[in-house]
Design a protein around this motif. Structure first.
Motif, PDB file in Angstrom:
ATOM      1  N   LEU A 120       1.388 -49.359   5.230  1.00 50.88           N
ATOM      2  CA  LEU A 120       2.319 -50.369   5.740  1.00 50.88           C
ATOM      3  C   LEU A 120       3.548 -50.493   4.847  1.00 50.88           C
ATOM      4  N   ASP A 121       3.359 -50.412   3.550  1.00 46.35           N
ATOM      5  CA  ASP A 121       4.504 -50.436   2.634  1.00 46.35           C
ATOM      6  C   ASP A 121       5.404 -49.234   2.895  1.00 46.35           C
ATOM      7  N   GLY A 122       4.785 -48.095   3.127  1.00 46.90           N
ATOM      8  CA  GLY A 122       5.537 -46.891   3.395  1.00 46.90           C
ATOM      9  C   GLY A 122       6.337 -46.973   4.682  1.00 46.90           C
ATOM     10  N   ALA A 123       5.751 -47.614   5.692  1.00 52.51           N
ATOM     11  CA  ALA A 123       6.448 -47.759   6.971  1.00 52.51           C
ATOM     12  C   ALA A 123       7.742 -48.540   6.797  1.00 52.51           C
ATOM     13  N   LYS A 124       7.710 -49.547   5.920  1.00 55.68           N
ATOM     14  CA  LYS A 124       8.918 -50.337   5.659  1.00 55.68           C
ATOM     15  C   LYS A 124       9.903 -49.577   4.782  1.00 55.68           C
ATOM     16  N   ALA A 125       9.377 -48.852   3.806  1.00 55.16           N
ATOM     17  CA  ALA A 125      10.231 -48.182   2.822  1.00 55.16           C
ATOM     18  C   ALA A 125      10.800 -46.867   3.330  1.00 55.16           C
ATOM     19  N   GLY A 126      10.153 -46.289   4.346  1.00 54.44           N
ATOM     20  CA  GLY A 126      10.619 -45.010   4.856  1.00 54.44           C
ATOM     21  C   GLY A 126      10.121 -43.821   4.071  1.00 54.44           C
ATOM     22  N   GLN A 127       9.143 -44.051   3.202  1.00 57.34           N
ATOM     23  CA  GLN A 127       8.523 -42.987   2.421  1.00 57.34           C
ATOM     24  C   GLN A 127       7.158 -43.477   1.960  1.00 57.34           C
ATOM     25  N   PRO A 128       6.227 -42.566   1.690  1.00 61.40           N
ATOM     26  CA  PRO A 128       4.892 -42.992   1.265  1.00 61.40           C
ATOM     27  C   PRO A 128       4.937 -43.855   0.017  1.00 61.40           C
ATOM     28  N   VAL A 129       4.140 -44.920   0.016  1.00 55.71           N
ATOM     29  CA  VAL A 129       4.065 -45.835  -1.118  1.00 55.71           C
ATOM     30  C   VAL A 129       2.635 -45.894  -1.674  1.00 55.71           C
ATOM     31  N   ASN A 130       1.670 -45.997  -0.786  1.00 55.65           N
ATOM     32  CA  ASN A 130       0.275 -46.149  -1.215  1.00 55.65           C
ATOM     33  C   ASN A 130      -0.420 -44.792  -1.373  1.00 55.65           C
TER      34      ASN A 130
ATOM     35  N   ILE B  86      -4.479 -43.608  -0.938  1.00 55.62           N
ATOM     36  CA  ILE B  86      -4.842 -42.560   0.026  1.00 55.62           C
ATOM     37  C   ILE B  86      -5.573 -41.431  -0.684  1.00 55.62           C
ATOM     38  N   ALA B  87      -5.056 -41.001  -1.836  1.00 57.15           N
ATOM     39  CA  ALA B  87      -5.695 -39.930  -2.596  1.00 57.15           C
ATOM     40  C   ALA B  87      -7.108 -40.315  -3.022  1.00 57.15           C
ATOM     41  N   SER B  88      -7.285 -41.572  -3.400  1.00 60.41           N
ATOM     42  CA  SER B  88      -8.609 -42.041  -3.813  1.00 60.41           C
ATOM     43  C   SER B  88      -9.602 -41.982  -2.654  1.00 60.41           C
ATOM     44  N   ILE B  89      -9.147 -42.358  -1.471  1.00 60.66           N
ATOM     45  CA  ILE B  89     -10.023 -42.312  -0.294  1.00 60.66           C
ATOM     46  C   ILE B  89     -10.381 -40.868   0.041  1.00 60.66           C
ATOM     47  N   VAL B  90      -9.377 -39.993   0.012  1.00 57.73           N
ATOM     48  CA  VAL B  90      -9.631 -38.580   0.306  1.00 57.73           C
ATOM     49  C   VAL B  90     -10.653 -38.001  -0.673  1.00 57.73           C
TER      50      VAL B  90
ATOM     51  N   PRO C 118     -18.798 -33.999   8.158  1.00 55.47           N
ATOM     52  CA  PRO C 118     -17.340 -33.835   8.172  1.00 55.47           C
ATOM     53  C   PRO C 118     -16.649 -35.123   8.617  1.00 55.47           C
ATOM     54  N   VAL C 119     -15.609 -35.500   7.900  1.00 55.00           N
ATOM     55  CA  VAL C 119     -14.859 -36.725   8.203  1.00 55.00           C
ATOM     56  C   VAL C 119     -13.373 -36.366   8.316  1.00 55.00           C
ATOM     57  N   GLN C 120     -12.784 -36.721   9.448  1.00 51.83           N
ATOM     58  CA  GLN C 120     -11.354 -36.484   9.645  1.00 51.83           C
ATOM     59  C   GLN C 120     -10.568 -37.715   9.203  1.00 51.83           C
ATOM     60  N   ILE C 121      -9.571 -37.480   8.354  1.00 48.83           N
ATOM     61  CA  ILE C 121      -8.707 -38.565   7.884  1.00 48.83           C
ATOM     62  C   ILE C 121      -7.314 -38.352   8.450  1.00 48.83           C
ATOM     63  N   GLN C 122      -6.819 -39.341   9.173  1.00 44.79           N
ATOM     64  CA  GLN C 122      -5.446 -39.280   9.652  1.00 44.79           C
ATOM     65  C   GLN C 122      -4.659 -40.417   9.016  1.00 44.79           C
ATOM     66  N   VAL C 123      -3.391 -40.122   8.683  1.00 41.05           N
ATOM     67  CA  VAL C 123      -2.579 -41.076   7.934  1.00 41.05           C
ATOM     68  C   VAL C 123      -1.196 -41.173   8.564  1.00 41.05           C
ATOM     69  N   GLY C 124      -0.696 -42.393   8.667  1.00 42.19           N
ATOM     70  CA  GLY C 124       0.664 -42.633   9.124  1.00 42.19           C
ATOM     71  C   GLY C 124       1.322 -43.698   8.270  1.00 42.19           C
TER      72      GLY C 124
ATOM     73  N   THR D 193       9.901 -37.117   6.376  1.00 35.34           N
ATOM     74  CA  THR D 193      10.455 -35.862   5.869  1.00 35.34           C
ATOM     75  C   THR D 193       9.345 -34.814   5.796  1.00 35.34           C
ATOM     76  N   GLU D 194       9.737 -33.550   5.781  1.00 31.92           N
ATOM     77  CA  GLU D 194       8.764 -32.471   5.635  1.00 31.92           C
ATOM     78  C   GLU D 194       8.065 -32.576   4.286  1.00 31.92           C
ATOM     79  N   ALA D 195       8.804 -33.010   3.266  1.00 29.63           N
ATOM     80  CA  ALA D 195       8.221 -33.124   1.926  1.00 29.63           C
ATOM     81  C   ALA D 195       7.104 -34.163   1.890  1.00 29.63           C
ATOM     82  N   SER D 196       7.305 -35.299   2.540  1.00 25.84           N
ATOM     83  CA  SER D 196       6.267 -36.340   2.530  1.00 25.84           C
ATOM     84  C   SER D 196       5.047 -35.906   3.326  1.00 25.84           C
ATOM     85  N   VAL D 197       5.271 -35.187   4.415  1.00 28.82           N
ATOM     86  CA  VAL D 197       4.152 -34.662   5.197  1.00 28.82           C
ATOM     87  C   VAL D 197       3.364 -33.665   4.363  1.00 28.82           C
TER      88      VAL D 197
END
Length: 263
Positions: A52-62, A66-70, A80-86, A91-95
């Motif tokens: 949610l912070d990232g959605a406001k900032a326009g770039q990943p924040v948390n 996310i890395a800890s969960i992964v 097997p567990v599929q993780i999807q993130v938005g 940008t291509e770099a953030s993806v």
């Protein structure tokens, strides 16, 4: 139908918003990794994370959360567990950053409206790993963490993105999100019927009845449901939801929770 427990990240905590309002957030767990672990224990094989912070900032924040969960999923999951993130992935770099961390699927939102050609490029670079989150307010697409509403119709955007080669559409009715008032079945049916890729429903699920109602839309392409507040409040039990719609054992569902909108 797949069930995706939602983990919304704000200030490093697991929260739920009401109708996308950042000022109406409720913290459900100070440690999102522990929350994710709880969902795995209850049988989840899908996780839906939103920065949610990232959605406001326009770039990943948390990113750390996310890395800890992964990492937790990688080291402890027994299936097997599929993780999807938005959230804020514009940008291509953030993806690439999140895919490198081990995220399975990326959800793009704002760029689908503002930079559709970037979506096409990313779909070519990362086939089957790009989904589009279409968050609608009165049928029109909201952007920038739901803070702005465009003039683009959700149905039109879904058709355009399907042609770009995206793997799935995640449709959220903002007016239903976090309200426990039930999903917008009519809007989901209209959107899913107009495209030939999977649609994942989000927003408003309050009960097993709602999930069974969504199950009636699998014929038009609704293949999954994201469940947030109802899981956190206990209105929906994840194990029961998976048993009811995840593997089709309808006989395990109490008769009074049967679907009512199988039209």
């Amino acid at each position: 139908m797949d069930i995706f427990p939602a983990i919304d990240l704000l200030d490093g905590k697991c929260v739920r918003l009401y109708q996308g309002d950042y000022d109406r957030s409720q913290v459900f767990n100070d440690n999102p990794t522990n929350m994710a672990r709880d969902w795995l224990v209850q049988g989840a094989n899908k996780l839906h994370l939103v920065d949610l912070d990232g959605a406001k900032a326009g770039q990943p924040v948390n990113v750390a959360a996310i890395a800890s969960i992964v990492e937790m999923v990688k080291t402890t999951a027994t299936q097997p567990v599929q993780i999807q993130v938005g959230g804020g992935l514009r940008t291509e770099a953030s993806v690439r950053q999140l895919l490198t961390l081990g995220v399975d699927r990326i959800i793009l939102g704002t760029v689908a409206v503002e930079q559709p050609e970037l979506v096409r490029t990313l779909c070519q670079q990362y086939p089957d790993r790009i989904a589009i989150g279409i968050d609608a307010r009165a049928g029109k697409v909201a952007t920038k963490g739901w803070l702005e509403t465009s003039e683009v119709l959700a149905v039109d955007l879904a058709k355009q993105m399907a042609q770009m080669g995206v793997a799935a559409i995640i449709y959220t009715d903002i007016h239903r999100d976090g309200t426990l008032t039930g999903p917008n079945l009519a809007a989901l049916r209209e959107l899913a019927s107009g495209i030939n890729i999977p649609v994942i429903a989000s927003g408003g699920v309050s009960s097993l009845r709602d999930l069974l109602d969504l199950l009636s839309l699998t014929a038009v392409g609704v293949t999954g449901a994201i469940v947030g507040r109802a899981l956190y409040t206990g209105e929906v039990k994840l194990t029961e939801a998976i048993r009811a719609v995840g593997d089709g054992r309808w006989q395990d569902v109490p008769p009074d929770l049967g679907a009512t909108n199988f039209a």
